[in-house]
Design a protein around this motif. Structure first.
Motif, PDB file in Angstrom:
ATOM      1  N   ASP A  51      43.013  44.213  47.059  1.00 34.16           N
ATOM      2  CA  ASP A  51      42.298  43.172  47.823  1.00 34.16           C
ATOM      3  C   ASP A  51      41.904  43.645  49.222  1.00 34.16           C
ATOM      4  O   ASP A  51      41.050  43.036  49.861  1.00 34.16           O
ATOM      5  N   GLU A  77      36.993  35.251  43.459  1.00 35.23           N
ATOM      6  CA  GLU A  77      37.864  34.259  42.800  1.00 35.23           C
ATOM      7  C   GLU A  77      38.454  33.250  43.791  1.00 35.23           C
ATOM      8  O   GLU A  77      38.771  32.123  43.437  1.00 35.23           O
ATOM      9  N   ARG A  97      41.885  46.336  38.196  1.00 33.07           N
ATOM     10  CA  ARG A  97      43.156  46.945  38.592  1.00 33.07           C
ATOM     11  C   ARG A  97      43.515  48.152  37.731  1.00 33.07           C
ATOM     12  O   ARG A  97      44.428  48.911  38.079  1.00 33.07           O
TER      13      ARG A  97
HETATM   14  O1  F6P Z   1      46.531  40.979  44.632  1.00 35.10           O
HETATM   15  C1  F6P Z   1      45.939  41.693  43.599  1.00 35.10           C
HETATM   16  C2  F6P Z   1      45.407  40.782  42.525  1.00 35.10           C
HETATM   17  O2  F6P Z   1      44.796  41.579  41.543  1.00 35.10           O
HETATM   18  C3  F6P Z   1      44.498  39.669  43.010  1.00 35.10           C
HETATM   19  O3  F6P Z   1      43.198  40.146  43.313  1.00 35.10           O
HETATM   20  C4  F6P Z   1      44.589  38.703  41.864  1.00 35.10           C
HETATM   21  O4  F6P Z   1      44.327  37.382  42.259  1.00 35.10           O
HETATM   22  C5  F6P Z   1      46.024  38.839  41.430  1.00 35.10           C
HETATM   23  O5  F6P Z   1      46.475  40.092  41.885  1.00 35.10           O
HETATM   24  C6  F6P Z   1      46.243  38.722  39.949  1.00 35.10           C
HETATM   25  O6  F6P Z   1      47.601  38.807  39.703  1.00 35.10           O
HETATM   26  P1  F6P Z   1      48.255  38.860  38.256  1.00 35.10           P
HETATM   27  O7  F6P Z   1      48.235  40.295  37.820  1.00 35.10           O
HETATM   28  O8  F6P Z   1      49.625  38.332  38.456  1.00 35.10           O
HETATM   29  O9  F6P Z   1      47.397  38.009  37.349  1.00 35.10           O
END
Ligand code: F6P
Length: 359
Positions: free
Chosen positions: A139, A234, A285
């Motif tokens: 982020d 989001e 990610r």
């Molecule tokens: O903080 C990183 C992030 O990928 C955010 O952009 C996103 O809202 C969140 O983590 C999603 O988390 P999870 O993997 O718990 O769904």
């Protein structure tokens, strides 16, 4: 022999393995041993879930996404709950984890994590643990570092997605809405949108009016630009001021998601143009880190090992003005870096005709 412990905590992020590679390589040169704890702080709980890491164990990991140590954003050590409230890790959990630290003779513990994990690290440091922080988040919302690894890879994924969406949008003369991550910060949306040629970018930091966006799309239509690419973060709020969520985590933190569909639905109604939504989600990610994230992760890891050698505990590696340095962890946590609506980068987006929904 002195020992560095390392753990990854919170959500994963491209470049984590580069940090491990950096710590292990630099520690070896210093004559220190490295122990990697599995699944974040959980790996510290007795009997301990860990592995010794030698340079030979990190061969080839620089280019790998995810983390060879595993991670978690749940468990016994979560410091942030609900709306950013700070919880204390219970004394008995800290005491149990400390037993493992002492048993293994850990002289420095490198915590690679985002705001929540570094807040846990700060608590442990204040209780006398030899903590060194390494900031991690796609982020890019930690204020004490100009840049973190993972962000560039996430932005590249957004750009790739927009390149793909553009060809189908043009073929069908549609509006395509791409929802991207970033939690309450709009960095991924802004950078990804600008680099990927989005026509509209909607951010958490800039309240938008969908009527204005619809007008913009119709104007494009009149000028012969029959397709439009919209990027929405989001964490952007719908015009009623509400975040769009898909429930909450076990810790009571909101899980963001779904604004793309809502924006697409509203724009289709307002413009009469066929509109589709696509949520990029965890693709942002996953996968291999970009070259920039590999080198940033590696440099962060080397700096973490150097801080360990100096006994500079309670500090977090930080990237400032083209070099890697460090700051106090307590100055780094609980201070989100958001997009400044008046910044040069936002003005640059507007200058090239990108609609941010505010004018
Ligand atoms: O903080 C990183 C992030 O990928 C955010 O952009 C996103 O809202 C969140 O983590 C999603 O988390 P999870 O993997 O718990 O769904």
């Amino acid at each position: 022999m002195k020992r560095i412990g390392i753990l990854n905590s919170g959500g994963d992020c491209p470049g984590l393995n580069a940090v491990i590679h950096g710590v292990v390589g630099a520690a070896d040169q210093m004559g220190w041993e490295v122990i990697g704890f599995r699944d974040g702080f959980e790996g510290l709980l007795p009997p301990g879930n860990f592995t010794y890491l030698k340079p030979k164990d990190t061969i080839g990991i620089l280019k790998l996404g995810g983390t060879i140590l595993g991670t978690t954003n749940k468990g016994h050590f979560v410091a942030k709950v609900g709306k950013g409230d700070i919880a204390k890790v219970p004394d008995e959990i800290v005491a149990q984890a400390k037993q493992t630290m002492d048993l293994l003779g850990i002289d420095a513990l490198v915590v690679v994590g985002g705001d929540g994990s570094l807040t846990t690290g700060l608590q442990l440091f204040r209780e006398g643990w030899p903590i060194i922080g390494v900031p991690k988040t796609i982020d890019n919302d930690l204020s004490a570092t100009a840049f973190t690894f993972g962000f560039d890879s996430a932005v590249s994924t957004v750009v790739d997605a927009l390149d793909r969406l553009n060809t189908t949008a043009e073929s069908h003369k549609r509006v395509m809405v791409l929802e991207v991550m970033g939690r309450h910060a709009g960095w991924i949306a802004l950078w990804g949108g600008m680099a990927g040629g989005a026509n509209v970018i909607l951010l958490p930091e800039i309240p938008f009016d969908l009527n204005r966006v619809a007008k913009f799309i119709k104007r494009r239509q009149m000028q012969g630009q029959l397709s439009t690419l919209v990027v929405v973060a989001e964490g952007a709020k719908m015009p009623d001021g509400e975040l769009v969520t898909v429930g909450s985590t076990t810790q009571g933190e909101v899980r963001l998601g779904g604004i793309g569909e809502q924006v697409a639905h509203a724009l289709e109604k307002l413009t009469g143009k066929e509109t589709r939504a696509c949520t990029l989600g965890h693709l942002q990610r996953g996968g291999s880190p970009t070259a920039l994230d590999r080198i940033t992760g590696l440099r962060f890891g080397v700096m973490a090992a150097k801080l360990a050698a100096e006994g500079a505990f309670g500090r977090m590696v930080s990237y400032q003005a083209y070099h890697v340095d460090s700051v106090l962890i307590e100055e780094a946590v609980n201070c989100l870096r958001l997009v400044d609506p008046n910044s040069e980068v936002v003005q640059a987006a507007k200058a090239v005709g990108i609609c941010l929904g505010d004018q």
